[in-house]
Motif scaffolding. Structure first.
Motif, PDB file in Angstrom:
ATOM      1  N   VAL A  81       0.828  -1.213   0.000  1.00  0.00           N
ATOM      2  CA  VAL A  81       0.000   0.000   0.000  1.00  0.00           C
ATOM      3  C   VAL A  81       0.857   1.256   0.000  1.00  0.00           C
ATOM      4  O   VAL A  81       0.319   2.373   0.091  1.00  0.00           O
ATOM      5  N   ASP A  82       2.160   1.115  -0.098  1.00  0.00           N
ATOM      6  CA  ASP A  82       3.056   2.273  -0.114  1.00  0.00           C
ATOM      7  C   ASP A  82       3.170   2.831  -1.531  1.00  0.00           C
ATOM      8  O   ASP A  82       3.211   2.068  -2.499  1.00  0.00           O
ATOM      9  N   PRO A  83       3.225   4.171  -1.673  1.00  0.00           N
ATOM     10  CA  PRO A  83       3.302   4.767  -3.021  1.00  0.00           C
ATOM     11  C   PRO A  83       4.499   4.281  -3.833  1.00  0.00           C
ATOM     12  O   PRO A  83       4.423   4.229  -5.059  1.00  0.00           O
ATOM     13  N   PHE A  84       5.614   3.955  -3.174  1.00  0.00           N
ATOM     14  CA  PHE A  84       6.799   3.461  -3.884  1.00  0.00           C
ATOM     15  C   PHE A  84       6.984   1.964  -3.679  1.00  0.00           C
ATOM     16  O   PHE A  84       7.355   1.241  -4.608  1.00  0.00           O
ATOM     17  N   GLY A  85       6.746   1.492  -2.475  1.00  0.00           N
ATOM     18  CA  GLY A  85       6.985   0.097  -2.168  1.00  0.00           C
ATOM     19  C   GLY A  85       6.158  -0.870  -2.989  1.00  0.00           C
ATOM     20  O   GLY A  85       6.585  -2.006  -3.241  1.00  0.00           O
ATOM     21  N   ASN A  86       4.971  -0.448  -3.440  1.00  0.00           N
ATOM     22  CA  ASN A  86       4.124  -1.371  -4.207  1.00  0.00           C
ATOM     23  C   ASN A  86       4.777  -1.757  -5.537  1.00  0.00           C
ATOM     24  O   ASN A  86       4.554  -2.860  -6.035  1.00  0.00           O
ATOM     25  N   TYR A  87       5.577  -0.859  -6.099  1.00  0.00           N
ATOM     26  CA  TYR A  87       6.255  -1.195  -7.362  1.00  0.00           C
ATOM     27  C   TYR A  87       7.318  -2.272  -7.138  1.00  0.00           C
ATOM     28  O   TYR A  87       7.496  -3.162  -7.983  1.00  0.00           O
ATOM     29  N   LEU A  88       8.013  -2.181  -6.016  1.00  0.00           N
ATOM     30  CA  LEU A  88       8.998  -3.218  -5.701  1.00  0.00           C
ATOM     31  C   LEU A  88       8.312  -4.556  -5.498  1.00  0.00           C
ATOM     32  O   LEU A  88       8.785  -5.597  -5.991  1.00  0.00           O
ATOM     33  N   MET A  89       7.172  -4.569  -4.787  1.00  0.00           N
ATOM     34  CA  MET A  89       6.468  -5.824  -4.547  1.00  0.00           C
ATOM     35  C   MET A  89       5.952  -6.429  -5.851  1.00  0.00           C
ATOM     36  O   MET A  89       5.983  -7.659  -6.029  1.00  0.00           O
ATOM     37  N   GLN A  90       5.471  -5.594  -6.766  1.00  0.00           N
ATOM     38  CA  GLN A  90       4.997  -6.119  -8.047  1.00  0.00           C
ATOM     39  C   GLN A  90       6.131  -6.807  -8.818  1.00  0.00           C
ATOM     40  O   GLN A  90       5.947  -7.891  -9.386  1.00  0.00           O
ATOM     41  N   LYS A  91       7.304  -6.168  -8.808  1.00  0.00           N
ATOM     42  CA  LYS A  91       8.419  -6.762  -9.542  1.00  0.00           C
ATOM     43  C   LYS A  91       8.961  -7.987  -8.812  1.00  0.00           C
ATOM     44  O   LYS A  91       9.375  -8.971  -9.447  1.00  0.00           O
ATOM     45  N   LEU A  92       8.953  -7.949  -7.482  1.00  0.00           N
ATOM     46  CA  LEU A  92       9.419  -9.096  -6.714  1.00  0.00           C
ATOM     47  C   LEU A  92       8.524 -10.310  -6.958  1.00  0.00           C
ATOM     48  O   LEU A  92       9.018 -11.444  -7.066  1.00  0.00           O
ATOM     49  N   LEU A  93       7.215 -10.096  -7.067  1.00  0.00           N
ATOM     50  CA  LEU A  93       6.290 -11.196  -7.350  1.00  0.00           C
ATOM     51  C   LEU A  93       6.551 -11.806  -8.723  1.00  0.00           C
ATOM     52  O   LEU A  93       6.298 -12.992  -8.944  1.00  0.00           O
ATOM     53  N   ALA A  94       7.080 -11.001  -9.645  1.00  0.00           N
ATOM     54  CA  ALA A  94       7.336 -11.500 -10.991  1.00  0.00           C
ATOM     55  C   ALA A  94       8.604 -12.341 -11.076  1.00  0.00           C
ATOM     56  O   ALA A  94       8.730 -13.167 -11.989  1.00  0.00           O
ATOM     57  N   VAL A  95       9.545 -12.170 -10.129  1.00  0.00           N
ATOM     58  CA  VAL A  95      10.839 -12.858 -10.233  1.00  0.00           C
ATOM     59  C   VAL A  95      11.064 -13.883  -9.124  1.00  0.00           C
ATOM     60  O   VAL A  95      12.012 -14.669  -9.215  1.00  0.00           O
ATOM     61  N   CYS A  96      10.240 -13.887  -8.081  1.00  0.00           N
ATOM     62  CA  CYS A  96      10.473 -14.817  -6.976  1.00  0.00           C
ATOM     63  C   CYS A  96      10.063 -16.235  -7.386  1.00  0.00           C
ATOM     64  O   CYS A  96       9.249 -16.426  -8.302  1.00  0.00           O
ATOM     65  N   ASP A  97      10.589 -17.225  -6.688  1.00  0.00           N
ATOM     66  CA  ASP A  97      10.270 -18.619  -7.020  1.00  0.00           C
ATOM     67  C   ASP A  97       8.981 -19.042  -6.332  1.00  0.00           C
ATOM     68  O   ASP A  97       8.364 -18.269  -5.582  1.00  0.00           O
ATOM     69  N   ASP A  98       8.582 -20.284  -6.558  1.00  0.00           N
ATOM     70  CA  ASP A  98       7.303 -20.764  -6.034  1.00  0.00           C
ATOM     71  C   ASP A  98       7.273 -20.766  -4.511  1.00  0.00           C
ATOM     72  O   ASP A  98       6.255 -20.418  -3.898  1.00  0.00           O
TER      73      ASP A  98
END
Length: 479
Positions: A206-223
């Protein structure tokens, strides 16, 4: 200066001591043997007056305006608040000591403080636990500035030592951008960043900047890492709903839903969203999360959404965001799920047809051409087509009925239009004229001829009314 400030405070305290009788006033019941030598010594120690090694003899003139032992100070200097405000200025108003001495008879001599050289300023360094003084209090540097400092220091270096401040970096614009770039450097960097922020996933989404990091982290993290995030976000039954309602969080949750593949993960997310389904579906941000579930998951995985949509079809169908979700539910459902949903909408068709948003849902159901649903709607609309034709939203539904109904049900609509004693009121009506035009287009044979014959006597009205131009140009100018 500090000395000047303390002297001014002492000067202001003298009349107050008079007032409360602490200087030997008999009215306050003070002790006649009160000794004021301690006050003189304090003033001498501050350099405000000249102090002596020995106390003055009893009865000797002190030169400072203090009463000798046995004298009544109240009798000598009567005190009142008016005289106090007249002679003693406010602490917040600048006072020159010469004026004060002249007014009160004080012999003030104050030597300047010794000169102490200031230390040379140190070279500023970015430290997370640096402190600063402000208004006499110690303050620590804000976490966001720590994150920005860490981002500047660790650009291009290993992230192993940043785990403690990585959460703060993620909430800083430059720190978040750096971490996103480092996610492209390989699995090792992904693991470092995941270890530093995974515990704070709900806050960062829910952070204005942190949400972008979480979106990209979800795309590259493993199962395994993705499953850890799912367990973290679904531990609190309402955490995922609150995130989905947030303008930043909704994007992060949609990205999470896109990446889910295991049935266990999907089940956990759906169970977490279920308690807030009605609120999500009506919300500007939350409805996109529900629609993403409908788009990304199989029909069987979305059965909870279909069941809730059928149960609350009237409530959500008459709401601006809900009607869109309801249409998506109709399009994505299959088998018994769609049958139940369509049946529930058709059962409430008349109420929905009159609504600004619900009428679109009814039109979607009509386009499916499901016999049982259309039959239910025709039964509800029968005898009320004139009423529906003269309303802004329901007139669209009547036009759709004239297009998709079977010939028998179409004939019932046209016969109801012909049976009205005031057809001339429908022709120039701002909404009903569209229904008449649609009836002319979708009728044929004797029924079409009967409709033309009913309209012909009103040719002059058709020629002059602005709402009849379509009917007149299509069916009379050609003839």
């Amino acid at each position: 200066m500090k000395v000047d400030r303390e002297m001014e405070i002492l000067l202001n305290e003298i009349p107050l001591l008079h007032h409360v009788g602490l200087l030997g006033g008999s009215e306050a019941g003070a002790d006649d043997d009160a000794d004021l030598s301690f006050l003189i010594h304090e003033l001498a120690a501050m350099g405000l007056v000249d102090g002596d090694d020995e106390l003055p003899a009893p009865g000797a003139a002190t030169g400072y305006g203090f009463p000798t032992k046995g004298e009544n100070l109240v009798a000598m200097h009567s005190f009142s608040m008016a005289s106090h405000y007249a002679h003693m200025r406010s602490l917040f108003v600048p006072v020159t000591f010469d004026d004060a001495a002249a007014a009160d008879g004080w012999d003030i001599r104050c030597s300047p403080p010794p000169y102490v050289p200031l230390p040379s300023p140190a070279t500023p360094r970015a430290r997370c636990k640096s402190v600063r003084r402000k208004n006499g209090s110690v303050m620590t540097t804000s976490p966001k500035k720590c994150g920005a400092a860490a981002a500047a220091k660790w650009h291009g270096e290993s992230l192993a030592g940043l785990r403690g401040v990585m959460y703060h970096m993620a909430r800083d614009q430059h720190g978040c951008r750096l971490l996103q770039q480092r996610l492209d450097d390989g699995k090792r960097e992904v693991d470092y960043i995941f270890a530093g922020v995974s515990r704070h996933a709900a806050q960062l989404m829910v952070d204005p900047f942190g949400n972008y990091l979480m979106q990209k982290l979800l795309a590259v993290c493993d199962d395994g890492q993705r499953m850890t995030l799912v367990l973290t976000l679904t531990a609190d039954p309402f955490a995922l709903v609150r995130i989905s309602l947030n303008v930043h969080g909704t994007r992060a949750v949609q990205k999470l839903i896109e990446r889910l593949s295991a049935r266990e993960e999907i089940g956990l997310v759906m169970d977490a969203l279920r308690p807030g389904f009605l609120e999500l579906i009506k919300d500007t941000n939350g409805n996109h999360v529900v629609q993403k579930c409908l788009h990304s998951f199989a029909s069987n995985d979305n059965k909870a959404i279909f069941a809730a949509a059928a149960l609350h079809c009237v409530d959500i169908g008459m709401q601006i965001h809900g009607c869109c979700v309801l249409q998506r539910c109709i399009a994505r459902s299959r088998g018994e799920h769609r049958d139940k949903l369509v049946a529930a909408i058709a059962h409430n068709g008349f109420k929905l047809a009159e609504d600004a948003y619900g009428n679109y849902v009814v039109q979607v159901v009509l386009d499916l051409k499901i016999p049982t649903a259309n039959s239910s709607l025709a039964q509800q609309f029968g005898g009320k087509y004139i009423h529906l034709s003269m309303q802004k939203f329901s007139s669209n539904v009547v036009e759709k009925c004239l297009k998709v109904f079977k010939e028998v049900d179409k004939a019932k609509i046209i016969l109801e239009l012909l049976a009205t004693p005031h057809l001339e009121q429908l022709l120039p009506h701002c909404y009903a004229n569209y229904v008449v035009y649609s009836a002319l287009k979708n009728s044929k044979g004797s029924l079409h001829s009967a409709l033309i014959n009913a309209i012909l006597p009103h040719e002059e009205l058709l020629r002059t009314s602005p709402y009849c131009k379509r009917i007149y140009s299509k069916f009379f100018l050609k003839n």
